[in-house]
Design a protein around this motif. Structure first.
Motif, PDB file in Angstrom:
ATOM      1  N   LEU A 251       9.586 -20.921 -61.305  1.00  0.00           N
ATOM      2  CA  LEU A 251       9.667 -22.038 -60.363  1.00  0.00           C
ATOM      3  C   LEU A 251      10.996 -22.016 -59.619  1.00  0.00           C
ATOM      4  O   LEU A 251      11.051 -22.271 -58.416  1.00  0.00           O
ATOM      5  N   LEU A 368       7.347 -31.843 -62.791  1.00  0.00           N
ATOM      6  CA  LEU A 368       7.678 -30.442 -63.033  1.00  0.00           C
ATOM      7  C   LEU A 368       7.838 -30.203 -64.532  1.00  0.00           C
ATOM      8  O   LEU A 368       7.294 -29.249 -65.088  1.00  0.00           O
ATOM      9  N   SER A 371       4.483 -30.385 -66.240  1.00  0.00           N
ATOM     10  CA  SER A 371       3.643 -29.223 -65.928  1.00  0.00           C
ATOM     11  C   SER A 371       4.031 -28.058 -66.826  1.00  0.00           C
ATOM     12  O   SER A 371       3.179 -27.399 -67.426  1.00  0.00           O
ATOM     13  N   LEU A 375       1.797 -26.439 -70.051  1.00  0.00           N
ATOM     14  CA  LEU A 375       1.387 -25.021 -70.083  1.00  0.00           C
ATOM     15  C   LEU A 375       2.020 -24.270 -71.241  1.00  0.00           C
ATOM     16  O   LEU A 375       1.362 -23.481 -71.914  1.00  0.00           O
ATOM     17  N   TYR A 381      -1.631 -32.448 -70.081  1.00  0.00           N
ATOM     18  CA  TYR A 381      -0.592 -33.005 -69.216  1.00  0.00           C
ATOM     19  C   TYR A 381      -0.550 -34.514 -69.405  1.00  0.00           C
ATOM     20  O   TYR A 381      -1.593 -35.161 -69.500  1.00  0.00           O
TER      21      TYR A 381
ATOM     22  N   LEU B 250       1.500 -21.422 -63.476  1.00  0.00           N
ATOM     23  CA  LEU B 250       2.477 -22.503 -63.355  1.00  0.00           C
ATOM     24  C   LEU B 250       2.698 -22.869 -61.886  1.00  0.00           C
ATOM     25  O   LEU B 250       2.814 -24.047 -61.539  1.00  0.00           O
ATOM     26  N   LEU B 253      -0.322 -24.881 -60.754  1.00  0.00           N
ATOM     27  CA  LEU B 253      -0.293 -26.238 -61.302  1.00  0.00           C
ATOM     28  C   LEU B 253       0.748 -27.080 -60.571  1.00  0.00           C
ATOM     29  O   LEU B 253       0.478 -28.213 -60.168  1.00  0.00           O
ATOM     30  N   GLN B 254       1.916 -26.509 -60.383  1.00  0.00           N
ATOM     31  CA  GLN B 254       2.990 -27.231 -59.716  1.00  0.00           C
ATOM     32  C   GLN B 254       2.583 -27.577 -58.279  1.00  0.00           C
ATOM     33  O   GLN B 254       2.821 -28.674 -57.791  1.00  0.00           O
ATOM     34  N   ASP B 283      -5.918 -32.806 -65.180  1.00  0.00           N
ATOM     35  CA  ASP B 283      -5.208 -32.930 -66.454  1.00  0.00           C
ATOM     36  C   ASP B 283      -5.705 -31.928 -67.495  1.00  0.00           C
ATOM     37  O   ASP B 283      -5.086 -31.756 -68.542  1.00  0.00           O
ATOM     38  N   PHE B 285      -5.995 -28.736 -66.793  1.00  0.00           N
ATOM     39  CA  PHE B 285      -5.480 -27.424 -66.373  1.00  0.00           C
ATOM     40  C   PHE B 285      -4.725 -26.750 -67.522  1.00  0.00           C
ATOM     41  O   PHE B 285      -3.796 -27.332 -68.077  1.00  0.00           O
ATOM     42  N   THR B 286      -5.130 -25.556 -67.898  1.00  0.00           N
ATOM     43  CA  THR B 286      -4.332 -24.800 -68.870  1.00  0.00           C
ATOM     44  C   THR B 286      -3.930 -23.445 -68.318  1.00  0.00           C
ATOM     45  O   THR B 286      -2.938 -22.865 -68.755  1.00  0.00           O
ATOM     46  N   SER B 287      -4.696 -22.913 -67.352  1.00  0.00           N
ATOM     47  CA  SER B 287      -4.297 -21.682 -66.667  1.00  0.00           C
ATOM     48  C   SER B 287      -5.152 -21.560 -65.410  1.00  0.00           C
ATOM     49  O   SER B 287      -6.171 -22.248 -65.270  1.00  0.00           O
TER      50      SER B 287
END
Lengths: 392, 392
Positions: A251, A368, A371, A375, A381, B250, B253-254, B283, B285-287
């Motif tokens: 990021l 951020l 997130s 993961l 989340y 990531l 997701l971000q 919510d 989301f894992t990948s």
């Protein structure tokens, strides 16, 4: 009524913190103890190893009555901003009467003397500072040397201990703001801030515990459990990799690439010298921590670099004091504090964010963090908007 | 002069591709063969396993004379956009005379018949399509069924083979654009697009090779080497984890979190139904890959979901045809093609980006890809601005 404030990170909360809380209550005769705690990012310029709700819960189970969140700019600012933001937060509560901080020396007198000098900066001191700066030494060193020359009664040891220095900053902030909050200090027991050893029966520093936790990949070994006020506190986090800045590497790289070539002047506390070095060495980026190590210099500590990178990542453009009182958690028996805060507080009181009317960008840093946390840990989340304060 | 165009992804380049290149040269009597190749993102809506320079180099060593980069919108668009963008690119060169594509059937006639029907959409066909759609079946299935009913001479097998379908799209694009480029097709040998088995002496599909490469963590095992035109081609990539969409998890997701709650209508090819599902299930989301799997539905294939997510990640708002001819690489002996392209091409010719005057956001997708690649592989970042075309 005596309401004592404590400024903390609790990253993670340990036996030394519990001791400090109970001693603070004792020596100030506090009816209540309010902690101003960093949120998801801490003063070393990195994400907190555990999220703010986990740490607030530990603080409440460990003796705090109420936990307020430090504003982000203070939480991940230099010692001067950290202290200003924390002292300001306590003043805005309208109810905190005393402030109690840990220090290596455990003696308020010499710290207050140094703080008075730094708050006023008399010509004698400024001239010494100019002289020392002219020799080419760094600002912190020039300041410590000038202070010691101006205050011969103060030992040089005292001015090189990190908690003493932070204490001086708290006292300076109180003095500059003409605050009526009464300061107290308690001598730290056990491992110093920079000591990373851990022995049973000894108060280890949070740094030592963090090192062990990274080493054990989040397993709370017997050695680590011995440092917790009660072994159960972090059980739900057992085996989850503690978050470090390197979980944010991609990021940060992406952020730097996307603003590449622009001036970094517009970000809070990013010196020109560092800005240039970032652009010159960007192609050598391999991780957040390696890059910070690469960028540090004689004039700029690793921590200062971390903070600058974090300000860029989180889009922190300027220092801001608190514009609300955010309660992260509360002891059941201390609910009266909510009434007191809403009556005497000089800022809006928030016990959750839903309907707070705060602008969207306010949530960016927490989004951020969450997130990455979801993961890395493979857990759902947690939407900051829907979180309510903890009641323990 | 005959200049034959080939549209490809080469992800990765294998023996079947080398065979296709040499057969295409043979049957069209080509003086030169130009490949229009996807850049760093491919049609399944994911990052390419190897970056575009590596794949261009393999293509040049494997028999191509020049490699042009497909515009991003085409490269990661649906079959219709992919074909339109590629055919358009060849038309803009002003020099490509022939187009040669692989197909399961190896016979141009039935493909051209189907393409003519789809290009014109006569009322008879449209009425069939409406009827089938009313029954609630998916659009691709309704289209295949209507096509087959309108063209009884065409077998249903033919309309369910992916390379035939893509071929029909190429032919449709040529017809719609009234292009003078002559089409040809070559029967694919060996493993079909969806077949993932790999046997020695057999032409495996790129999908099968990708699966093996992920399994072997980037090691070019004997079985994989047997599928390469010459074993040395990928030696420099040996042992480097092939890039998959999950290296971008990531970032995706971000990205989603930062635009959460806004409408996804403004992104290219993101259906309303999907937009709602993204916000409802964010919510979970894992990948990247798990999320795409979660979002797919009867009406929306996994690939369509991948593409939509990629469009959001890369901020692709609308379909755009090429606005320049970007040469990724060239055979030393084919340098004359550069003169021809600059004389006859209808768009600016770019052999590098330095001084190209392209707007900054044009580079965002490549910067993202390179950032991930450099961190995943622990190798230095390659600045797209400074890259020049390869000469092999």
């Amino acid at each position: 009524m005596t309401i004592t404030g404590i400024i903390a990170e609790y990253n993670p909360f340990h036996r030394g913190h519990a001791y400090h809380l109970s001693r603070a209550r004792e020596i100030t005769g506090a009816d209540f103890v309010i902690v101003a705690m960093s949120g998801n990012y801490v003063q070393r310029g990195v994400p907190a190893m555990f999220d703010k709700y986990t740490r607030a819960e530990a603080a409440l189970r460990g003796g705090a009555d109420l936990v307020l969140e430090l504003p982000l700019c203070a939480a991940c600012g230099s010692a001067e901003y950290f202290s200003d933001g924390a002292v300001d937060l306590f003043m805005q509560t309208g109810i905190v009467t005393d402030l109690c901080f840990g220090s290596e020396c455990g003696d308020l007198e010499p710290l207050a003397e140094a703080a008075a000098l730094l708050a006023d900066e008399p010509e004698e001191y400024r001239s010494l500072l100019r002289q020392h700066l002219r020799t080419g030494i760094s600002f912190p060193l020039a300041r410590a040397t000038s202070l010691q020359e101006a205050l011969p009664s103060v030992s040089s040891d005292m001015l090189s201990s990190p908690n003493n220095l932070l204490g001086i900053e708290y006292l300076k902030a109180l003095k500059r703001r003409k605050s009526s909050i009464r300061p107290h200090t308690i001598a730290r027991e056990g491992g110093g801030y920079h000591e990373l050893t851990m022995e049973k029966g000894y108060y280890a520093s949070a740094g030592a515990i963090r090192r062990e936790l990274i080493h054990s990949k989040g397993t709370f070994t017997e050695m680590i459990q011995a440092q917790l006020p009660s072994p159960g506190i972090y059980h739900s986090y057992e085996g989850k990799t503690p978050l470090t800045e390197d979980a944010f590497s991609l990021l940060l790289l992406q952020r730097l690439r996307s603003i590449q070539g622009t001036s970094l002047n517009s970000f809070f506390d990013v010196p020109e010298e560092l800005s240039n070095r970032i652009w010159n060495r960007l192609d050598e980026f391999t991780s957040f921590s390696d890059f910070a190590e690469l960028l540090k210099s004689r004039n700029l500590t690793r921590t200062a670099v971390n903070r600058a990178l974090l300000h860029i990542l989180l889009d922190i453009r300027q220092y801001r004091r608190a514009d609300h009182l955010r309660v992260l958690g509360l002891q059941k028996e201390a609910k009266v504090l909510l009434n007191l805060l809403s009556t005497h507080g000089r800022l809006p009181l928030l016990t959750g964010l839903s309907g707070s009317g705060l602008p969207e960008h306010t949530f960016y840093p927490d989004r951020l963090y969450e997130s990455v946390r979801s993961l890395v840990h493979g857990i759902p989340y947690q939407n900051e908007h829907r979180r309510k304060m903890l009641i323990v």
